[in-house]
Scaffold this motif. Structure first.
Motif, PDB file in Angstrom:
ATOM      1  N   MET A   1      -1.865   8.589   8.273  1.00  0.00           N
ATOM      2  CA  MET A   1      -1.053   7.806   7.336  1.00  0.00           C
ATOM      3  C   MET A   1      -0.871   6.377   7.845  1.00  0.00           C
ATOM      4  SD  MET A   1       2.547   8.829   5.638  1.00  0.00           S
ATOM      5  CE  MET A   1       3.751   7.590   5.144  1.00  0.00           C
TER       6      MET A   1
ATOM      7  N   PRO B   1       6.115   1.118  -0.101  1.00  0.00           N
ATOM      8  CA  PRO B   1       7.175   1.784  -0.857  1.00  0.00           C
ATOM      9  C   PRO B   1       7.009   3.297  -0.817  1.00  0.00           C
ATOM     10  CG  PRO B   1       5.572   0.727  -2.344  1.00  0.00           C
ATOM     11  CD  PRO B   1       5.060   0.554  -0.962  1.00  0.00           C
TER      12      PRO B   1
ATOM     13  N   GLY C   1      10.306  13.891  -8.762  1.00  0.00           N
ATOM     14  CA  GLY C   1      10.603  13.210  -7.495  1.00  0.00           C
ATOM     15  C   GLY C   1       9.523  12.174  -7.206  1.00  0.00           C
ATOM     16  N   ASN C   2       8.272  12.535  -7.389  1.00  0.00           N
ATOM     17  CA  ASN C   2       7.178  11.591  -7.168  1.00  0.00           C
ATOM     18  C   ASN C   2       7.268  10.420  -8.147  1.00  0.00           C
ATOM     19  OD1 ASN C   2       5.139  14.465  -6.800  1.00  0.00           O
ATOM     20  ND2 ASN C   2       5.724  13.133  -5.123  1.00  0.00           N
TER      21      ASN C   2
ATOM     22  N   LEU D   1       0.841  -1.187   0.000  1.00  0.00           N
ATOM     23  CA  LEU D   1       0.000   0.000   0.000  1.00  0.00           C
ATOM     24  C   LEU D   1       0.873   1.232   0.000  1.00  0.00           C
ATOM     25  CD1 LEU D   1      -3.150   1.190   1.533  1.00  0.00           C
ATOM     26  CD2 LEU D   1      -1.093   2.449   2.139  1.00  0.00           C
ATOM     27  N   THR D   2       0.503   2.180  -0.830  1.00  0.00           N
ATOM     28  CA  THR D   2       1.152   3.473  -0.742  1.00  0.00           C
ATOM     29  C   THR D   2       0.258   4.538  -1.371  1.00  0.00           C
ATOM     30  OG1 THR D   2       3.225   4.669  -1.039  1.00  0.00           O
ATOM     31  CG2 THR D   2       2.545   3.243  -2.855  1.00  0.00           C
ATOM     32  N   CYS D   3       0.552   5.785  -1.067  1.00  0.00           N
ATOM     33  CA  CYS D   3      -0.340   6.872  -1.475  1.00  0.00           C
ATOM     34  C   CYS D   3       0.450   8.133  -1.810  1.00  0.00           C
ATOM     35  CB  CYS D   3      -1.284   7.238  -0.327  1.00  0.00           C
ATOM     36  SG  CYS D   3      -2.152   5.844   0.404  1.00  0.00           S
TER      37      CYS D   3
ATOM     38  N   ARG E   1      15.484  10.279  -3.499  1.00  0.00           N
ATOM     39  CA  ARG E   1      15.609  11.635  -2.998  1.00  0.00           C
ATOM     40  C   ARG E   1      16.038  12.563  -4.131  1.00  0.00           C
ATOM     41  NH1 ARG E   1      16.623  13.932   2.304  1.00  0.00           N
ATOM     42  NH2 ARG E   1      16.764  12.005   3.452  1.00  0.00           N
TER      43      ARG E   1
ATOM     44  N   ILE F   1      -2.233   2.655   6.063  1.00  0.00           N
ATOM     45  CA  ILE F   1      -1.413   1.455   5.857  1.00  0.00           C
ATOM     46  C   ILE F   1      -2.004   0.249   6.575  1.00  0.00           C
ATOM     47  CG2 ILE F   1       0.871   0.445   6.287  1.00  0.00           C
ATOM     48  CD1 ILE F   1       1.965   3.418   6.192  1.00  0.00           C
TER      49      ILE F   1
ATOM     50  N   HIS G   1       5.494  15.499  -9.643  1.00  0.00           N
ATOM     51  CA  HIS G   1       6.754  15.919 -10.262  1.00  0.00           C
ATOM     52  C   HIS G   1       7.715  14.744 -10.403  1.00  0.00           C
ATOM     53  CE1 HIS G   1       8.362  15.743  -6.211  1.00  0.00           C
ATOM     54  NE2 HIS G   1       7.365  16.514  -5.805  1.00  0.00           N
TER      55      HIS G   1
ATOM     56  N   GLY H   1      10.853   8.545  -7.436  1.00  0.00           N
ATOM     57  CA  GLY H   1      10.898   8.057  -6.052  1.00  0.00           C
ATOM     58  C   GLY H   1       9.708   7.181  -5.711  1.00  0.00           C
ATOM     59  N   ALA H   2       8.641   7.281  -6.512  1.00  0.00           N
ATOM     60  CA  ALA H   2       7.429   6.576  -6.106  1.00  0.00           C
ATOM     61  C   ALA H   2       6.735   5.869  -7.276  1.00  0.00           C
ATOM     62  CB  ALA H   2       6.479   7.555  -5.428  1.00  0.00           C
TER      63      ALA H   2
ATOM     64  N   GLN I   1       9.477   9.972   3.623  1.00  0.00           N
ATOM     65  CA  GLN I   1       8.328   9.413   4.349  1.00  0.00           C
ATOM     66  C   GLN I   1       8.718   8.296   5.301  1.00  0.00           C
ATOM     67  OE1 GLN I   1       5.222  10.621   4.289  1.00  0.00           O
ATOM     68  NE2 GLN I   1       5.940  12.218   2.901  1.00  0.00           N
TER      69      GLN I   1
HETATM   70  P1  TYM Z   1       3.681  12.865  -1.061  1.00  0.00           P
HETATM   71  O1  TYM Z   1       2.354  13.081  -1.687  1.00  0.00           O
HETATM   72  O2  TYM Z   1       4.432  14.061  -0.580  1.00  0.00           O
HETATM   73  O3  TYM Z   1       4.640  12.098  -2.065  1.00  0.00           O
HETATM   74  C1  TYM Z   1       4.260  10.891  -2.731  1.00  0.00           C
HETATM   75  C2  TYM Z   1       5.465   9.955  -2.853  1.00  0.00           C
HETATM   76  O4  TYM Z   1       6.536  10.615  -3.566  1.00  0.00           O
HETATM   77  C3  TYM Z   1       7.732  10.554  -2.805  1.00  0.00           C
HETATM   78  N1  TYM Z   1       8.507  11.806  -3.046  1.00  0.00           N
HETATM   79  C4  TYM Z   1       9.779  11.825  -3.455  1.00  0.00           C
HETATM   80  N2  TYM Z   1      10.641  10.854  -3.751  1.00  0.00           N
HETATM   81  C5  TYM Z   1      11.873  11.219  -4.176  1.00  0.00           C
HETATM   82  N3  TYM Z   1      12.283  12.497  -4.290  1.00  0.00           N
HETATM   83  C6  TYM Z   1      11.458  13.515  -4.001  1.00  0.00           C
HETATM   84  N4  TYM Z   1      11.868  14.772  -4.143  1.00  0.00           N
HETATM   85  C7  TYM Z   1      10.133  13.205  -3.547  1.00  0.00           C
HETATM   86  N5  TYM Z   1       9.056  13.951  -3.190  1.00  0.00           N
HETATM   87  C8  TYM Z   1       8.076  13.076  -2.872  1.00  0.00           C
HETATM   88  C9  TYM Z   1       7.260  10.456  -1.363  1.00  0.00           C
HETATM   89  O5  TYM Z   1       8.235   9.899  -0.530  1.00  0.00           O
HETATM   90  C10 TYM Z   1       6.055   9.561  -1.489  1.00  0.00           C
HETATM   91  O6  TYM Z   1       6.442   8.202  -1.514  1.00  0.00           O
HETATM   92  N6  TYM Z   1       2.347  11.282   3.495  1.00  0.00           N
HETATM   93  C11 TYM Z   1       2.573  10.879   2.125  1.00  0.00           C
HETATM   94  C12 TYM Z   1       1.358  10.262   1.475  1.00  0.00           C
HETATM   95  C13 TYM Z   1       0.746   9.132   2.215  1.00  0.00           C
HETATM   96  C14 TYM Z   1       1.216   7.803   2.275  1.00  0.00           C
HETATM   97  C15 TYM Z   1       0.257   7.095   3.038  1.00  0.00           C
HETATM   98  C16 TYM Z   1       2.327   7.153   1.761  1.00  0.00           C
HETATM   99  C17 TYM Z   1      -0.416   9.194   2.919  1.00  0.00           C
HETATM  100  N7  TYM Z   1      -0.727   7.956   3.406  1.00  0.00           N
HETATM  101  C18 TYM Z   1       0.394   5.726   3.300  1.00  0.00           C
HETATM  102  C19 TYM Z   1       2.476   5.795   2.026  1.00  0.00           C
HETATM  103  C20 TYM Z   1       1.517   5.102   2.790  1.00  0.00           C
HETATM  104  C21 TYM Z   1       2.965  12.109   1.312  1.00  0.00           C
HETATM  105  O7  TYM Z   1       2.690  13.204   1.683  1.00  0.00           O
HETATM  106  O8  TYM Z   1       3.557  11.800   0.117  1.00  0.00           O
END
Ligand code: TYM
Length: 330
Positions: A131, A144, A17-18, A5-7, A184, A135, A15, A21-22, A149
């Motif tokens: 959060m 992931p 990074g998202n 699970l992830t969000c 990152r 999960i 962007h 990274g995700a 996070q």
């Molecule tokens: P959020 O919305 O800020 O970011 C979503 C995902 O993108 C990753 N991320 C990055 N990875 C690499 N470099 C970057 N510059 C970068 N910016 C963002 C984040 O690590 C994330 O994986 N709180 C969380 C959302 C959330 C969540 C959850 C995640 C809510 N409930 C349950 C996992 C499980 C958040 O604000 O991510």
């Protein structure tokens, strides 16, 4: 199958990074795991926001999730506020969570300091508890996320253990999973800070829907370091970040890229980075164009995701409520 699970929050635009990274890593998991991917709109109201923009961003992110390869026939895509259970579980977990632990969260400290309206709502402090509920509600084995996070997932593990010890064995304690590259991605304008939607300087952030022209412009104007060598290193945060982006966009190793650009100037290197990013985003943008206006389709995806997610959530909440000592609903 193990559960993932992830969000991501529907605030601003997704962007690079998202993506690196995700989202991209999420897409690689859908064949091997049962995956739940949420668009967490309830998280998005923890800072001042505009309701109409939130709704729009929720649909835009859903279309982008699909465009990034999250095929709705292979995973569950859901909108957090559609599922009854997230905030219910967050309440129970919140009653087990020491305030001090929430006050120590790096992201809370950052965000509450940056918030210039001077208003810090209880939601912002409680956000990691919500959060954790996201999960645990689905008994996820693995979460992931990008590096930023990690601390929140650790809090989630603590809360799972605390609940299990206080009541009885209920939750699986989830593992955090951080990708090897791309965990990152830094701002192009300040390579010591992460690339972020909330960054005041928009040119530091490449959005997934930026046009090729904009992408090239942003990458060309990325802050670089003294010297002219293209190599990674602590003394070269700007070039290191560009190499990470290049490597993430192409799958080539940083060493390999360093070799290719030995003796090259920053200019041609940046152009090559821009080409790689434009190429990587091209198929995503094409797929997005195809589906983003089809509201009926997007609604049907949310509906399908909610059906599965709600069933799971209801089961878990019933169990938690029973253990917590709430009288059964008749
Ligand atoms: P959020 O919305 O800020 O970011 C979503 C995902 O993108 C990753 N991320 C990055 N990875 C690499 N470099 C970057 N510059 C970068 N910016 C963002 C984040 O690590 C994330 O994986 N709180 C969380 C959302 C959330 C969540 C959850 C995640 C809510 N409930 C349950 C996992 C499980 C958040 O604000 O991510």
């Amino acid at each position: 199958k193990k559960v993932i699970l992830t969000c991501a929050q529907p605030t601003g635009q997704l962007h690079l990074g998202n993506y690196f990274g995700a989202l991209r890593n999420w897409a690689s998991m859908i064949d091997d795991y049962e995956c739940f991917f949420g668009i967490v709109d309830q998280h998005a109201i923890t800072l001042p926001y505009v309701p109409a923009e939130l709704r729009q961003a929720t649909y835009r992110n859903l279309a982008l999730y699909i465009a990034c390869g999250l095929d709705p026939s292979k995973c569950h895509l859901f909108c957090q506020s559609h599922i009854i259970g997230h905030t219910e579980l967050a309440w129970v977990l919140g009653c087990l969570c020491p305030i001090g632990q929430l006050e120590r969260m790096t992201q809370f400290k950052d965000k509450s300091q940056r918030e210039d309206s001077g208003f810090i709502g209880a939601g912002l402090l409680n956000y990691p508890v919500l959060m954790a509920a996201d999960i645990l509600l689905y008994n996820a084995d693995r979460v992931p996320v990008g590096e930023d996070q990690k601390q929140h997932v650790e809090l989630c593990r603590d809360l799972a253990i605390k609940f299990n010890n206080t009541y009885s064995e209920t939750f699986r304690v989830p593992e955090v999973y951080i990708p090897k590259t791309g965990a990152r991605i830094k701002s192009l304008q300040d390579p010591l800070k992460k690339m972020s939607k909330s960054d005041a300087n928009q040119s530091g952030c490449v959005y997934l829907l930026d046009s090729p022209k904009t992408i090239r412009k942003k990458i060309r104007s990325a802050v670089t370091d003294s010297g002219s060598e293209v190599r990674a290193g602590k003394d070269k945060p700007g070039i290191t970040n560009l190499l990470t982006i290049f490597s993430s966009a192409t799958g080539r190793s940083v060493e390999d890229l360093e070799k290719q650009f030995e003796g090259s100037q920053y200019g041609p290197f940046k152009d090559a980075v821009a080409d790689a990013v434009i190429n990587a985003l091209e198929p995503i943008q094409a797929k997005y164009e195809e589906i983003h206006n089809d509201k009926a389709y997007l609604d049907s995806v949310f509906k399908q995701g909610a059906e599965v997610a709600q069933k799971r959530a209801y089961k878990m909440i019933s169990k938690v409520y029973r253990k917590a000592g709430f009288a059964p609903r008749t």
